[in-house]
Design a protein around this motif. Sequence first.
Motif, PDB file in Angstrom:
ATOM      1  N   MET A   1       0.743  -1.220   0.000  1.00  0.00           N
ATOM      2  CA  MET A   1      -0.146  -0.310  -0.097  1.00  0.00           C
ATOM      3  C   MET A   1       0.669   1.024   0.297  1.00  0.00           C
ATOM      4  O   MET A   1       0.337   1.980  -0.690  1.00  0.00           O
ATOM      5  CB  MET A   1      -0.770  -0.403   1.471  1.00  0.00           C
ATOM      6  N   LEU A   2       1.864   0.991   0.767  1.00  0.00           N
ATOM      7  CA  LEU A   2       3.032   2.399   1.206  1.00  0.00           C
ATOM      8  C   LEU A   2       3.721   2.803  -0.231  1.00  0.00           C
ATOM      9  O   LEU A   2       3.691   3.768  -1.062  1.00  0.00           O
ATOM     10  CB  LEU A   2       3.491   1.985   1.981  1.00  0.00           C
ATOM     11  N   ALA A   3       3.863   1.709  -1.173  1.00  0.00           N
ATOM     12  CA  ALA A   3       4.439   1.807  -2.599  1.00  0.00           C
ATOM     13  C   ALA A   3       3.501   3.369  -3.909  1.00  0.00           C
ATOM     14  O   ALA A   3       4.084   3.561  -4.295  1.00  0.00           O
ATOM     15  CB  ALA A   3       4.916   0.792  -3.179  1.00  0.00           C
ATOM     16  N   ALA A   4       2.047   2.006  -3.761  1.00  0.00           N
ATOM     17  CA  ALA A   4       1.083   2.756  -3.790  1.00  0.00           C
ATOM     18  C   ALA A   4       1.117   4.275  -4.026  1.00  0.00           C
ATOM     19  O   ALA A   4       0.638   4.860  -4.736  1.00  0.00           O
ATOM     20  CB  ALA A   4      -0.285   2.014  -4.233  1.00  0.00           C
ATOM     21  N   TYR A   5       0.947   4.326  -2.714  1.00  0.00           N
ATOM     22  CA  TYR A   5       0.882   5.651  -1.877  1.00  0.00           C
ATOM     23  C   TYR A   5       1.825   6.707  -2.442  1.00  0.00           C
ATOM     24  O   TYR A   5       1.519   7.757  -2.949  1.00  0.00           O
ATOM     25  CB  TYR A   5       0.334   5.920  -0.113  1.00  0.00           C
ATOM     26  N   ALA A   6       2.673   6.539  -2.336  1.00  0.00           N
ATOM     27  CA  ALA A   6       4.175   7.101  -2.855  1.00  0.00           C
ATOM     28  C   ALA A   6       4.183   7.518  -4.486  1.00  0.00           C
ATOM     29  O   ALA A   6       4.178   8.774  -5.077  1.00  0.00           O
ATOM     30  CB  ALA A   6       5.494   6.119  -2.695  1.00  0.00           C
ATOM     31  N   LYS A   7       3.347   6.459  -5.195  1.00  0.00           N
ATOM     32  CA  LYS A   7       3.359   6.222  -6.351  1.00  0.00           C
ATOM     33  C   LYS A   7       2.721   7.735  -6.657  1.00  0.00           C
ATOM     34  O   LYS A   7       2.840   8.445  -7.975  1.00  0.00           O
ATOM     35  CB  LYS A   7       3.654   4.959  -7.193  1.00  0.00           C
ATOM     36  N   ALA A   8       1.328   6.959  -6.323  1.00  0.00           N
ATOM     37  CA  ALA A   8      -0.116   8.260  -6.483  1.00  0.00           C
ATOM     38  C   ALA A   8       0.290   9.537  -5.695  1.00  0.00           C
ATOM     39  O   ALA A   8       0.510  10.812  -6.561  1.00  0.00           O
ATOM     40  CB  ALA A   8      -0.770   7.607  -5.882  1.00  0.00           C
ATOM     41  N   THR A   9       1.348  10.414  -4.943  1.00  0.00           N
ATOM     42  CA  THR A   9       1.074  11.199  -4.895  1.00  0.00           C
ATOM     43  C   THR A   9       3.359  11.953  -5.357  1.00  0.00           C
ATOM     44  O   THR A   9       1.994  13.328  -5.981  1.00  0.00           O
ATOM     45  CB  THR A   9       2.256  11.125  -2.866  1.00  0.00           C
ATOM     46  N   ALA A  10       3.237  11.045  -6.223  1.00  0.00           N
ATOM     47  CA  ALA A  10       4.942  11.736  -6.683  1.00  0.00           C
ATOM     48  C   ALA A  10       3.736  12.365  -8.467  1.00  0.00           C
ATOM     49  O   ALA A  10       4.067  13.190  -8.825  1.00  0.00           O
ATOM     50  CB  ALA A  10       5.707  10.885  -7.274  1.00  0.00           C
ATOM     51  N   ALA A  14       3.688  16.013  -9.790  1.00  0.00           N
ATOM     52  CA  ALA A  14       3.797  15.816 -11.484  1.00  0.00           C
ATOM     53  C   ALA A  14       3.386  16.586 -12.282  1.00  0.00           C
ATOM     54  O   ALA A  14       3.746  17.446 -13.043  1.00  0.00           O
ATOM     55  CB  ALA A  14       4.546  14.652 -12.121  1.00  0.00           C
ATOM     56  N   VAL A  15       2.022  16.082 -12.389  1.00  0.00           N
ATOM     57  CA  VAL A  15       0.989  17.230 -12.495  1.00  0.00           C
ATOM     58  C   VAL A  15       0.604  18.835 -11.974  1.00  0.00           C
ATOM     59  O   VAL A  15       0.371  19.276 -13.034  1.00  0.00           O
ATOM     60  CB  VAL A  15      -0.513  16.405 -12.624  1.00  0.00           C
ATOM     61  N   LEU A  16       1.009  18.577 -11.183  1.00  0.00           N
ATOM     62  CA  LEU A  16       1.184  20.057  -9.881  1.00  0.00           C
ATOM     63  C   LEU A  16       2.273  21.322 -10.684  1.00  0.00           C
ATOM     64  O   LEU A  16       2.020  21.901 -11.244  1.00  0.00           O
ATOM     65  CB  LEU A  16       0.824  20.029  -8.466  1.00  0.00           C
ATOM     66  N   PHE A  21       4.699  25.077 -14.381  1.00  0.00           N
ATOM     67  CA  PHE A  21       5.138  25.161 -15.640  1.00  0.00           C
ATOM     68  C   PHE A  21       4.042  26.253 -16.615  1.00  0.00           C
ATOM     69  O   PHE A  21       5.132  27.098 -17.940  1.00  0.00           O
ATOM     70  CB  PHE A  21       5.915  24.237 -16.128  1.00  0.00           C
ATOM     71  N   LEU A  22       3.546  25.093 -17.165  1.00  0.00           N
ATOM     72  CA  LEU A  22       2.977  26.159 -17.771  1.00  0.00           C
ATOM     73  C   LEU A  22       1.891  26.748 -17.952  1.00  0.00           C
ATOM     74  O   LEU A  22       1.779  28.081 -18.770  1.00  0.00           O
ATOM     75  CB  LEU A  22       1.143  24.280 -18.486  1.00  0.00           C
ATOM     76  N   GLY A  23       1.669  27.457 -16.443  1.00  0.00           N
ATOM     77  CA  GLY A  23       1.162  28.807 -16.254  1.00  0.00           C
ATOM     78  C   GLY A  23       2.186  30.187 -16.804  1.00  0.00           C
ATOM     79  O   GLY A  23       1.894  30.659 -17.217  1.00  0.00           O
ATOM     80  N   LEU A  24       3.590  29.033 -16.184  1.00  0.00           N
ATOM     81  CA  LEU A  24       4.924  29.820 -16.118  1.00  0.00           C
ATOM     82  C   LEU A  24       5.042  30.143 -17.869  1.00  0.00           C
ATOM     83  O   LEU A  24       4.944  31.455 -18.509  1.00  0.00           O
ATOM     84  CB  LEU A  24       6.127  29.701 -15.841  1.00  0.00           C
ATOM     85  N   ALA A  25       4.926  29.610 -18.668  1.00  0.00           N
ATOM     86  CA  ALA A  25       5.279  29.149 -20.117  1.00  0.00           C
ATOM     87  C   ALA A  25       4.517  30.275 -20.817  1.00  0.00           C
ATOM     88  O   ALA A  25       4.566  30.752 -21.637  1.00  0.00           O
ATOM     89  CB  ALA A  25       5.243  27.821 -20.443  1.00  0.00           C
ATOM     90  N   LEU A  41       0.097  29.884  -8.998  1.00  0.00           N
ATOM     91  CA  LEU A  41      -0.866  30.120  -7.583  1.00  0.00           C
ATOM     92  C   LEU A  41      -1.917  28.891  -6.988  1.00  0.00           C
ATOM     93  O   LEU A  41      -2.063  28.559  -6.565  1.00  0.00           O
ATOM     94  CB  LEU A  41      -1.132  31.036  -7.416  1.00  0.00           C
ATOM     95  N   ALA A  42      -2.505  28.339  -7.938  1.00  0.00           N
ATOM     96  CA  ALA A  42      -3.519  27.675  -8.212  1.00  0.00           C
ATOM     97  C   ALA A  42      -2.345  25.847  -8.097  1.00  0.00           C
ATOM     98  O   ALA A  42      -3.209  25.005  -7.294  1.00  0.00           O
ATOM     99  CB  ALA A  42      -4.467  27.225  -9.190  1.00  0.00           C
ATOM    100  N   ALA A  43      -1.692  25.638  -9.010  1.00  0.00           N
ATOM    101  CA  ALA A  43      -0.864  24.798  -8.531  1.00  0.00           C
ATOM    102  C   ALA A  43      -0.179  24.563  -7.238  1.00  0.00           C
ATOM    103  O   ALA A  43       0.082  23.734  -6.933  1.00  0.00           O
ATOM    104  CB  ALA A  43       0.294  24.793  -9.981  1.00  0.00           C
ATOM    105  N   ALA A  44       0.118  25.791  -7.296  1.00  0.00           N
ATOM    106  CA  ALA A  44       1.398  25.837  -5.841  1.00  0.00           C
ATOM    107  C   ALA A  44       0.453  25.795  -4.553  1.00  0.00           C
ATOM    108  O   ALA A  44       0.569  24.718  -3.515  1.00  0.00           O
ATOM    109  CB  ALA A  44       1.951  27.238  -5.674  1.00  0.00           C
ATOM    110  N   PHE A  45      -0.801  26.155  -4.775  1.00  0.00           N
ATOM    111  CA  PHE A  45      -2.136  25.336  -3.302  1.00  0.00           C
ATOM    112  C   PHE A  45      -2.281  24.392  -3.326  1.00  0.00           C
ATOM    113  O   PHE A  45      -2.235  23.774  -2.125  1.00  0.00           O
ATOM    114  CB  PHE A  45      -3.312  26.580  -3.774  1.00  0.00           C
ATOM    115  N   GLY A  46      -2.523  23.612  -4.319  1.00  0.00           N
ATOM    116  CA  GLY A  46      -2.667  22.207  -4.665  1.00  0.00           C
ATOM    117  C   GLY A  46      -1.958  21.273  -4.302  1.00  0.00           C
ATOM    118  O   GLY A  46      -1.618  20.453  -3.526  1.00  0.00           O
ATOM    119  N   MET A  47      -0.035  21.546  -4.009  1.00  0.00           N
ATOM    120  CA  MET A  47       1.001  21.408  -3.833  1.00  0.00           C
ATOM    121  C   MET A  47       0.825  21.024  -1.778  1.00  0.00           C
ATOM    122  O   MET A  47       1.180  20.763  -1.903  1.00  0.00           O
ATOM    123  CB  MET A  47       1.816  21.832  -4.330  1.00  0.00           C
ATOM    124  N   LEU A  48       1.017  22.206  -1.552  1.00  0.00           N
ATOM    125  CA  LEU A  48       0.542  22.161  -0.442  1.00  0.00           C
ATOM    126  C   LEU A  48      -0.699  21.784   0.343  1.00  0.00           C
ATOM    127  O   LEU A  48      -0.187  21.557   1.758  1.00  0.00           O
ATOM    128  CB  LEU A  48       0.769  24.177  -0.012  1.00  0.00           C
TER     129      LEU A  48
END
Length: 67
Positions: A1-10, A14-16, A21-25, A41-48
């Motif tokens: 379960m921990l491996a799946a959680y780590a993969k989903a979090t990563a 990556a999407v955020l 980067f898309l916003g910066l571009a 800002l929306a991506a940063a808020f999502g990461m936090l």
Amino acid sequence: MLAAYAKATAANFAVLEGAAFLGLAVALLTGTASYGIILCLAAAFGMLTLWPRAAEVDRLLQGRAKP
């Protein structure tokens, strides 16, 4: 379960990060910074807000399923 959680979090981070980067571009290529800044800002808020919680990681390490 921990491996799946780590993969989903990563994958989630990556999407955020891609959105940030898309916003910066968009800001750099269009010369209009407002849309790019909002996307970054929306991506940063999502990461936090989606940062892994210690209690969740402890629960996964002990092998307990969610109640």
